[in-house]
Motif scaffolding. Structure first.
Motif, PDB file in Angstrom:
ATOM      1  N   PHE A   1     -15.007  48.619  33.665  1.00 11.02           N
ATOM      2  CA  PHE A   1     -14.268  48.788  35.214  1.00 11.02           C
ATOM      3  C   PHE A   1     -14.281  47.194  35.793  1.00 11.02           C
ATOM      4  O   PHE A   1     -15.269  46.473  35.973  1.00 11.02           O
ATOM      5  N   ALA A   2     -13.102  46.529  35.314  1.00  9.36           N
ATOM      6  CA  ALA A   2     -12.720  45.283  35.470  1.00  9.36           C
ATOM      7  C   ALA A   2     -12.343  44.970  36.794  1.00  9.36           C
ATOM      8  O   ALA A   2     -10.822  44.733  37.051  1.00  9.36           O
ATOM      9  N   SER A   3     -13.044  44.571  37.870  1.00  8.00           N
ATOM     10  CA  SER A   3     -12.817  44.564  39.245  1.00  8.00           C
ATOM     11  C   SER A   3     -11.761  42.999  39.179  1.00  8.00           C
ATOM     12  O   SER A   3     -12.004  42.301  38.568  1.00  8.00           O
TER      13      SER A   3
ATOM     14  N   LEU B   1      -4.137  45.358  35.362  1.00  5.78           N
ATOM     15  CA  LEU B   1      -3.621  44.500  35.871  1.00  5.78           C
ATOM     16  C   LEU B   1      -3.309  43.581  34.575  1.00  5.78           C
ATOM     17  O   LEU B   1      -4.365  43.027  34.123  1.00  5.78           O
ATOM     18  N   PRO B   2      -2.011  42.913  34.183  1.00  7.10           N
ATOM     19  CA  PRO B   2      -2.163  42.268  33.091  1.00  7.10           C
ATOM     20  C   PRO B   2      -2.747  41.206  32.738  1.00  7.10           C
ATOM     21  O   PRO B   2      -3.471  40.643  31.790  1.00  7.10           O
ATOM     22  N   THR B   3      -2.675  40.169  33.869  1.00  2.00           N
ATOM     23  CA  THR B   3      -3.269  38.879  33.702  1.00  2.00           C
ATOM     24  C   THR B   3      -4.383  38.944  34.938  1.00  2.00           C
ATOM     25  O   THR B   3      -5.518  39.502  34.887  1.00  2.00           O
ATOM     26  N   THR B   4      -4.140  37.771  35.906  1.00  2.00           N
ATOM     27  CA  THR B   4      -4.713  37.746  37.251  1.00  2.00           C
ATOM     28  C   THR B   4      -3.645  38.120  38.156  1.00  2.00           C
ATOM     29  O   THR B   4      -2.775  37.817  38.054  1.00  2.00           O
ATOM     30  N   ASN B   5      -4.150  38.596  39.453  1.00  2.00           N
ATOM     31  CA  ASN B   5      -3.361  38.880  40.541  1.00  2.00           C
ATOM     32  C   ASN B   5      -2.551  37.657  41.311  1.00  2.00           C
ATOM     33  O   ASN B   5      -1.693  37.846  41.917  1.00  2.00           O
ATOM     34  N   ASP B   6      -3.184  36.364  40.792  1.00  2.00           N
ATOM     35  CA  ASP B   6      -2.238  35.295  41.399  1.00  2.00           C
ATOM     36  C   ASP B   6      -1.316  34.768  40.212  1.00  2.00           C
ATOM     37  O   ASP B   6      -0.561  33.857  40.353  1.00  2.00           O
TER      38      ASP B   6
ATOM     39  N   THR C   1     -12.989  55.930  25.379  1.00  2.00           N
ATOM     40  CA  THR C   1     -13.133  54.667  25.927  1.00  2.00           C
ATOM     41  C   THR C   1     -11.944  54.253  26.851  1.00  2.00           C
ATOM     42  O   THR C   1     -10.999  54.681  26.547  1.00  2.00           O
ATOM     43  N   ALA C   2     -12.339  53.471  27.780  1.00  2.00           N
ATOM     44  CA  ALA C   2     -11.269  53.186  28.804  1.00  2.00           C
ATOM     45  C   ALA C   2     -11.679  51.647  29.189  1.00  2.00           C
ATOM     46  O   ALA C   2     -12.841  51.348  29.556  1.00  2.00           O
ATOM     47  N   VAL C   3     -10.550  50.854  29.620  1.00  2.00           N
ATOM     48  CA  VAL C   3     -10.500  49.868  30.483  1.00  2.00           C
ATOM     49  C   VAL C   3      -9.700  49.758  31.667  1.00  2.00           C
ATOM     50  O   VAL C   3      -8.407  50.279  31.525  1.00  2.00           O
ATOM     51  N   ILE C   4     -10.129  49.699  32.855  1.00  2.00           N
ATOM     52  CA  ILE C   4      -9.373  50.025  34.071  1.00  2.00           C
ATOM     53  C   ILE C   4      -9.758  48.610  34.831  1.00  2.00           C
ATOM     54  O   ILE C   4     -10.918  48.469  35.136  1.00  2.00           O
ATOM     55  N   GLY C   5      -8.801  48.164  35.148  1.00  2.00           N
ATOM     56  CA  GLY C   5      -8.611  46.929  35.972  1.00  2.00           C
ATOM     57  C   GLY C   5      -7.862  45.641  35.442  1.00  2.00           C
ATOM     58  O   GLY C   5      -6.857  45.715  34.811  1.00  2.00           O
ATOM     59  N   LYS C   6      -8.586  44.451  35.497  1.00  2.00           N
ATOM     60  CA  LYS C   6      -7.928  43.376  35.034  1.00  2.00           C
ATOM     61  C   LYS C   6      -8.285  42.990  33.628  1.00  2.00           C
ATOM     62  O   LYS C   6      -9.388  43.095  33.288  1.00  2.00           O
ATOM     63  N   TRP C   7      -7.065  42.502  33.011  1.00  2.00           N
ATOM     64  CA  TRP C   7      -7.056  42.385  31.441  1.00  2.00           C
ATOM     65  C   TRP C   7      -7.313  41.067  31.186  1.00  2.00           C
ATOM     66  O   TRP C   7      -8.425  40.628  31.104  1.00  2.00           O
ATOM     67  N   HIS C   8      -6.329  40.214  31.378  1.00  2.00           N
ATOM     68  CA  HIS C   8      -6.277  38.859  31.169  1.00  2.00           C
ATOM     69  C   HIS C   8      -6.737  38.299  29.701  1.00  2.00           C
ATOM     70  O   HIS C   8      -7.446  37.270  29.570  1.00  2.00           O
ATOM     71  N   LEU C   9      -6.339  39.083  28.699  1.00  2.00           N
ATOM     72  CA  LEU C   9      -6.640  38.900  27.194  1.00  2.00           C
ATOM     73  C   LEU C   9      -5.306  38.777  26.560  1.00  2.00           C
ATOM     74  O   LEU C   9      -5.276  38.913  25.370  1.00  2.00           O
ATOM     75  N   GLY C  10      -4.427  38.809  27.109  1.00  2.00           N
ATOM     76  CA  GLY C  10      -3.033  38.934  26.534  1.00  2.00           C
ATOM     77  C   GLY C  10      -2.643  40.182  26.208  1.00  2.00           C
ATOM     78  O   GLY C  10      -3.407  41.127  25.974  1.00  2.00           O
TER      79      GLY C  10
ATOM     80  N   GLU D   1      -3.154  45.012  48.194  1.00  2.00           N
ATOM     81  CA  GLU D   1      -4.261  45.629  48.984  1.00  2.00           C
ATOM     82  C   GLU D   1      -4.547  46.882  48.450  1.00  2.00           C
ATOM     83  O   GLU D   1      -5.724  47.519  48.813  1.00  2.00           O
ATOM     84  N   ASP D   2      -3.685  47.357  47.436  1.00  2.00           N
ATOM     85  CA  ASP D   2      -4.145  48.810  46.722  1.00  2.00           C
ATOM     86  C   ASP D   2      -4.946  48.878  45.506  1.00  2.00           C
ATOM     87  O   ASP D   2      -5.024  49.870  45.111  1.00  2.00           O
ATOM     88  N   LEU D   3      -4.863  47.656  44.894  1.00  2.00           N
ATOM     89  CA  LEU D   3      -5.588  47.554  43.676  1.00  2.00           C
ATOM     90  C   LEU D   3      -6.901  48.351  43.331  1.00  2.00           C
ATOM     91  O   LEU D   3      -7.007  49.186  42.518  1.00  2.00           O
ATOM     92  N   SER D   4      -7.833  48.028  44.210  1.00  2.00           N
ATOM     93  CA  SER D   4      -9.361  48.476  44.006  1.00  2.00           C
ATOM     94  C   SER D   4      -8.993  50.059  44.168  1.00  2.00           C
ATOM     95  O   SER D   4      -9.738  50.887  43.424  1.00  2.00           O
ATOM     96  N   ASP D   5      -8.350  50.481  45.258  1.00  2.00           N
ATOM     97  CA  ASP D   5      -8.079  52.018  45.494  1.00  2.00           C
ATOM     98  C   ASP D   5      -7.889  52.567  44.353  1.00  2.00           C
ATOM     99  O   ASP D   5      -8.369  53.584  43.813  1.00  2.00           O
ATOM    100  N   ARG D   6      -6.679  52.074  43.761  1.00  2.00           N
ATOM    101  CA  ARG D   6      -6.087  52.778  42.487  1.00  2.00           C
ATOM    102  C   ARG D   6      -6.956  52.875  41.299  1.00  2.00           C
ATOM    103  O   ARG D   6      -7.108  53.844  40.667  1.00  2.00           O
ATOM    104  N   TRP D   7      -7.852  51.718  41.033  1.00  2.00           N
ATOM    105  CA  TRP D   7      -9.054  51.661  39.989  1.00  2.00           C
ATOM    106  C   TRP D   7      -9.867  52.766  40.298  1.00  2.00           C
ATOM    107  O   TRP D   7     -10.593  53.198  39.213  1.00  2.00           O
TER     108      TRP D   7
END
Ligand code: NG6
Ligand code: CA
Length: 521
Positions: free
Chosen positions: A277-279, A171-176, A133-142, A251-257
């Motif tokens: 995959f949490a874009s 990405l720990p929360t959101t990118n803003d 199991t893996a989560v790759i991308g935005k988390w935003h659940l603390g 600019e590189d977030l999506s490429d990395r994920w």
């Protein structure tokens, strides 16, 4: 109670049998493979019902997502459970409505982990069944302990690894929100101990540059909020210092994920796996890779949809390259409906043209109207999921119970209280039903709910105000209760409370019962 539908052991066996009979003959692959297909859930961020080509988008194209839909099942009543990010993700992973728990609204930068370690989650269920199991991308659940929050320079736990994920790149929360660093399993990636990372909600020093003091240096200006620490020419919510070697470019977030997902899929190709995959597309700040900038007529918001579409294409390519296309249930969904100006001046309104982000529906992000939670929702598994369009009602909250049934895991009684086993509907099996009712919430404001039963929709606003009902981020006075028929009035314009008083009353009572049921557990 009806919220536990599909979870009792007595229902469990017949469902497996249902799958053994219905699914296997359709498929080229063996029964053993079909028992444990891989699962990839791609969750878009702030994507509306009308934002995708096959859902009627105008002014931009989404060839990859359209292809996915043409090879799978496109839902017209696919939902997320809330009209903001954190509560939808909370419910997706726990199978329980977020409104049953306090503090499950939009998480701040230093939020502790909102889902306690050891909770039965969608990831845990699949891990228990032998999945990687893996989560790759935005988390935003603390991240981190209650009352403490994230230890940015130490071990970031509890987090995803304590609730059933083997691996994460986040990405720990959101990118803003600060900080712009990757969390790799338990640590900030590339962190130099000589340059510790500090994150807070107060200006760390008088001369700390912000979006207010250094506004003329910004490459993307803010419109509301988002005027604290500056990184990459963009000011954010919250403050941080240090951790310079760890910081990424937006600019590189999506490429990395995508790169990380491809690597992880190839590495686990022999095992059943679950990838969340949490874009971050199309959340603000909408700063996509240079090759997508200006690729649509809609400005950065459209360009972010193009980047999202590319991600889906790359994931499908990766499945194909690894011979996993037919062995993988690929899901595409969104965490909440659309928003235009969400805090940065990125031309989302100015360049909209005749594009309709919420399609035929009213409202978007932050609302309990259909536009807030009815979003693109596609499942694909060639050879197993028949190609088509389904009007069955399904929700991101249903993966917990549905995937548990798929892999033969029994859910504990205190877990996944609101998740329903709609596996047959997700698999587009003929005669299989989706949910009968759904409670929709916003960010958790007191007393705002939508309640859909069949074609009927009750809308409740205890404060008698609705927000962002027309994507203009304004408020308007509304009655506490309104009743709509979604079949004849999908845009929720004609309140039928007066002509259908019995139905209105009954739905008010049913909704209240569902709200109370969870609180007493
Ligand atoms: C709001 C932010 C918005 C967005 C949202 C969370 C302001 C003025 N607005 O508070 O920009 O970040 O939170 O979005 O700061 S979500 O999709 O992660 O729920
Ligand atoms: Ca969102």
């Amino acid at each position: 109670s009806d919220t536990s539908q599909g979870r009792s052991p007595s229902l469990f066996l017949p469902l497996l049998l249902f799958f053994a009979c219905v699914v296997s003959p359709l498929s080229e692959t063996s029964a053993a493979d079909n028992d444990r297909p891989n699962v990839i859930v791609v969750m878009a961020d702030d994507l509306g019902y009308g934002d995708i080509g096959c859902y009627g988008a105008k002014g931009l194209e989404t060839p990859n997502i359209d292809q996915m839909a043409s090879e799978g099942c496109r839902f017209t009543s696919g939902y997320c459970s809330a009209s903001t990010c954190t509560p939808t993700r909370y419910s997706f992973l726990t199978g329980t409505y977020a409104f049953r728990f306090p503090n499950t609204g939009i998480a701040p930068p230093n939020s502790p982990a909102l889902i306690p370690a050891g909770t039965t989650t969608t990831a845990r269920i699949l891990k228990n069944a032998g999945y990687k199991t893996a989560v790759i991308g935005k988390w935003h659940l603390g991240l981190g302990e209650k009352n403490e929050g994230p230890d940015w320079n130490g071990d970031l736990k509890p987090g995803p690894l304590e609730i059933g994920f083997d691996h994460c790149i986040l990405l720990p929360t959101t990118n803003d929100r600060v900080p712009q660093v990757y969390v790799n399993d338990h640590n900030v990636e590339n962190l130099d101990p000589a340059d510790p990372l500090w994150v807070g909600n107060k200006k760390p020093s008088e001369d700390h540059p912000t979006g207010i003091t250094h506004r003329d240096t910004l490459k993307m200006d803010w419109s509301h909020g988002h005027n604290s620490t500056i990184h990459n020419g963009i000011s954010r919510i919250g403050f941080y210092t240090g951790g310079h070697a760890a910081r990424f470019r937006d600019e590189d977030l999506s490429d990395r994920w995508v790169e990380e997902s491809k690597r992880w899929i190839a590495e686990n190709r022999e095992e059943p796996f679950f990838l969340f995959f949490a874009s971050h597309d199309l959340h603000v700040p909408r700063v996509v890779h240079e090759r997508f900038q200006g690729s649509t007529k809609l400005g950065p918001r459209g360009d972010a949809i193009a980047e999202l579409d590319w991600c889906v294409g790359e994931l499908m390519k990766s499945l194909e390259e690894n011979g996993l296309t037919e062995k993988t249930m690929l899901v595409f969904c969104s965490d909440n409906g659309p928003v235009l100006d969400d805090g940065y001046k990125d031309d989302a309104n100015e360049k909209l043209g005749n594009h309709d982000p919420n399609g035929p529906y009213q409202g978007g992000k932050y609302t309990v109207y259909e536009g807030g939670t009815r979003t693109p929702f596609i499942t694909r598994m060639p050879g197993t999921i028949p190609v088509g369009v389904s009007d069955e009602m399904v929700c991101t909250i249903d993966f917990a119970a549905s995937l548990a049934a798929m892999v033969g895991q029994e859910l504990p009684n205190d877990a996944s209280l609101d998740s329903q086993n709609v596996l047959g509907a997700l698999m587009n099996q003929s005669g299989a039903s989706g949910r009968e009712h759904l409670v929709q919430q916003d960010n958790g404001k007191v007393g705002n709910y939508g309640y859909r039963v069949g074609d009927w929709k009750l809308v409740r606003h205890d404060q008698k105000k609705s927000y962002n009902f027309d994507l203009s981020m304004t408020r308007k006075p509304v009655p506490q209760f309104a009743l709509y028929n979604l079949e004849s009035d999908p845009a929720e314009q004609n309140d039928l409370s007066d002509s259908e008083p019995e139905r209105a009353k009954q739905m008010q009572q049913e909704l209240q019962k569902l709200l109370d049921a969870g609180r007493s557990r």
